[in-house]
Design an enzyme around this catalytic site. Structure first.
Site, PDB file in Angstrom:
ATOM      1  N   SER A 210      38.232  38.449  51.042  1.00  8.90           N
ATOM      2  CA  SER A 210      37.264  39.805  51.679  1.00  8.90           C
ATOM      3  C   SER A 210      36.995  39.843  53.034  1.00  8.90           C
ATOM      4  O   SER A 210      38.104  40.805  53.325  1.00  8.90           O
ATOM      5  CB  SER A 210      35.705  38.423  50.972  1.00  8.90           C
ATOM      6  N   GLU A 331      33.314  43.371  41.238  1.00  8.02           N
ATOM      7  CA  GLU A 331      33.001  43.089  42.601  1.00  8.02           C
ATOM      8  C   GLU A 331      31.994  42.901  42.925  1.00  8.02           C
ATOM      9  O   GLU A 331      31.358  41.536  43.113  1.00  8.02           O
ATOM     10  CB  GLU A 331      34.385  43.817  43.359  1.00  8.02           C
ATOM     11  N   HIS A 417      33.412  39.171  43.025  1.00  9.23           N
ATOM     12  CA  HIS A 417      33.904  38.417  43.947  1.00  9.23           C
ATOM     13  C   HIS A 417      34.336  37.688  44.002  1.00  9.23           C
ATOM     14  O   HIS A 417      33.987  35.988  43.930  1.00  9.23           O
ATOM     15  CB  HIS A 417      32.846  39.353  45.437  1.00  9.23           C
TER      16      HIS A 417
END
Length: 508
Positions: A210, A331, A417
């Site tokens: 991320s 995600e 995610h």
């Protein structure tokens, strides 16, 4: 009496001696770590002077030396951030500005220098740390590598500027990207000291997820980071973002200084706030409102990060190192393109024809709403960076993570995610819910691929399925599925092609 002495002697022979705590000497002094299950660990090791008082919003300064042995048995403080709200990537302890520390795991028995893996945590540049059990490096170290996890300044302490700060800087002084500077300082510390832990300073892999993945791409274009690492892994690290400039506003992207002035006004300091008044603010006052990662914390300052990542990759100016890059299958499944945030606005510039074509490619409005944000922010940008990196003649390996535990309570329709993190670290016990055999197989495979890549610049080896290299097998990736890794063409390529044409028009 003789019998008692004989029994005592026998007990002394049968009882093994207590293992001595591992010690190693770095440039700053002697560290005393801990050893468990064949792995030595050294935690809470300072790689820079605490950035407090006059060092707030200054580049990191080398750490001080110490006399005697320094206890390195426990992690240091996490950097200043808002409460964790259950995020397993944050870590224990209270936040502090005195947080620039790192942690090292290394095999207790080793022969020859080992590859080094430096983890850069995610959290939107607003939260997270290198200290939680999720990022414990023990299981990776058992595969014959040295693992390092780091902290770096976050939020407005790490990514901030203001005209008053600019006025007091000397010519050429670095500014704005203090968190990225901390990452570089940690890599410089690793280069200078990792041999003391059995690591090879000429074989360093940076990997992150991320915001940490975005950090890896920023480090790939940062001149000061060149030569400090030799492989790179980007997990869900964006790629098409347009960063705020340090002092120049551009359409849709106020500069860091403009944002700094707005913050000073919001906390009552006014437009003419002084540098001293800003430095006197309690750290907690800097937390709200939380700066947006996508539009505020990503900064092009002209020196540390000289340009947007995608521009550097397009021109071939990124570090020419082997790259693994990929995304998860669902995600941002919970974010809709109609939302007001920066991610929801990504499709606002589409023409009616572009929108209609994409909606049809998703099979209708429902599919568009569920997947377009993930494709715009993660999936197409990852493919684009992989293509650009391979086009420049560099090894590139693309992946897609689609492992979903049977116990997964989220209605995501795929891997959400950040869900790959415990698999990469082979730390499924930190997830907090039952995991099945397919999860442990996936974790073994991912940790093996990642550590093999750190060793050779190529994730392939052993009996695992072959991961196609992007330059020699264009648009082929490795997908981690519930049935195991599978090499295949990039899924959903048609809709990614439409997004690529949209970006080519709007961000040439």
């Amino acid at each position: 009496m003789f019998l008692k002495r004989l029994l005592l002697a026998a007990m002394m022979i049968a009882t093994p001696a207590m293992a001595q705590d591992p010690e190693t000497r770095v440039a700053q002094g002697l560290l005393i770590g801990r050893s468990a299950d064949g792995i030595d660990s050294f935690k809470g090791v300072p790689f820079a002077t605490p950035p407090v008082g006059p060092l707030r919003w200054r580049p990191p300064v080398a750490p001080a030396t110490w006399d005697g042995g320094r206890d390195a048995s426990s992690v240091g403080a996490i950097c200043i951030q808002a409460p964790a709200n259950g995020d397993p990537g944050v870590g224990p302890g209270s936040p502090s500005e005195d947080c620039l520390t790192l942690n090292v795991w290394t095999p207790a028995e080793r022969s020859g220098p080992l590859p080094v893996m430096v983890w850069i945590h995610g959290g939107g540049y607003n939260n997270g740390s290198g200290t939680p059990p999720l990022y414990d490096g023990t299981r990776l170290a058992r595969r014959g590598v040295v693992v390092v996890t780091i902290n770096y300044r976050l939020g407005r302490l790490g990514f901030f500027d203001h005209p008053a700060l600019a006025a007091e800087r000397t010519a050429g002084e670095l500014a704005g990207n203090y968190g990225v500077m901390d990452q570089i300082a940690a890599l410089q510390w690793v280069r200078a000291n990792i041999a003391a832990f059995g690591g090879d300073p000429g074989q360093v892999t940076i990997f992150g997820e991320s915001a940490g993945g975005a950090a890896v791409t920023q480090l790939m274009v940062a001149p000061a980071a060149r030569g400090l690492f030799h492989r790179a892994v980007v997990q869900s690290g964006l790629g098409r973002q347009r960063s705020a400039r340090l002092a120049d506003d551009r359409p849709g992207r106020p500069s860091a200084q403009t944002l700094g002035v707005a913050f000073a006004q919001a906390v009552g300091l006014g437009r003419d706030a002084t540098a001293q008044a800003l430095r006197d603010l309690p750290a907690e006052r800097l937390l709200g409102p939380m700066p947006a990662f996508y539009s505020e914390n990503l900064v092009v300052d002209g020196q540390v990060v000289p340009e947007d990542v995608v521009e550097a990759f397009a021109a071939g100016r990124q570090a020419p190192v082997p790259l693994m890059i990929g995304t998860n299958s669902a995600e941002f499944w919970w974010i809709r393109p109609s939302e007001a945030g920066a991610y929801g606005r990504t499709d606002d510039a589409m023409t009616d024809a572009e929108y209609d074509a994409l909606r049809a490619a998703y099979g209708g409005q429902e599919g568009y709403d569920a997947h377009v944000v993930s494709d715009l922010i993660f999936n197409e940008p990852a493919r684009h960076l992989a293509r650009l990196h391979a086009r420049a003649g560099n090894p590139a390996f693309l992946y897609r993570f689609d492992v979903v535990p049977e116990s997964n309570p989220e209605p995501s329709g795929g891997a959400t995610h950040a869900s790959e993190r415990p698999y990469v670290f082979d730390n499924l016990d930190t997830v907090g819910r039952p995991m099945g055999d397919r999860d442990f197989w996936a974790a073994t495979a991912m940790a093996d691929y990642w550590t093999t890549f750190s060793r050779a610049g190529d994730p392939n080896g052993g009996q695992r399925p072959v991961w196609p290299e992007f330059g020699t097998a264009p648009d082929q990736l490795l997908e981690f599925t519930n049935e195991g890794p599978v090499a295949k063409p990039i899924p959903n390529a048609a809709r990614l092609d439409l997004i690529e044409r949209f970006y080519t028009r709007t961000r040439p």
